[in-house]
Motif scaffolding. Sequence first.
Motif: not given
Length: 69
Positions: A54-69
């Motif tokens: 269930t955390n798969e979507g959240r993990e992808k969002d966190i990775e995308n945010l880390d890539k944007q920084k």
Amino acid sequence: MAKKLLPFFIILIIAFIAIGDSLTFFPKPVKEASVKSRTFVIGLWPKWLRPRNTNEGREKDIENLDKQK
């Protein structure tokens, strides 16, 4: 008499399937039978009912945010 013992045997079978391989006093073939019966019972469970991450979507969002920084 047999009807009274049926719940006991059902509980015994469920306990054997669940924890039979972790009991040290059983010989190795009995432990392997417990593991095989557990994998068989789990294999009967439909794939669409298996738990999902269930955390798969959240993990992808966190990775995308880390890539944007």
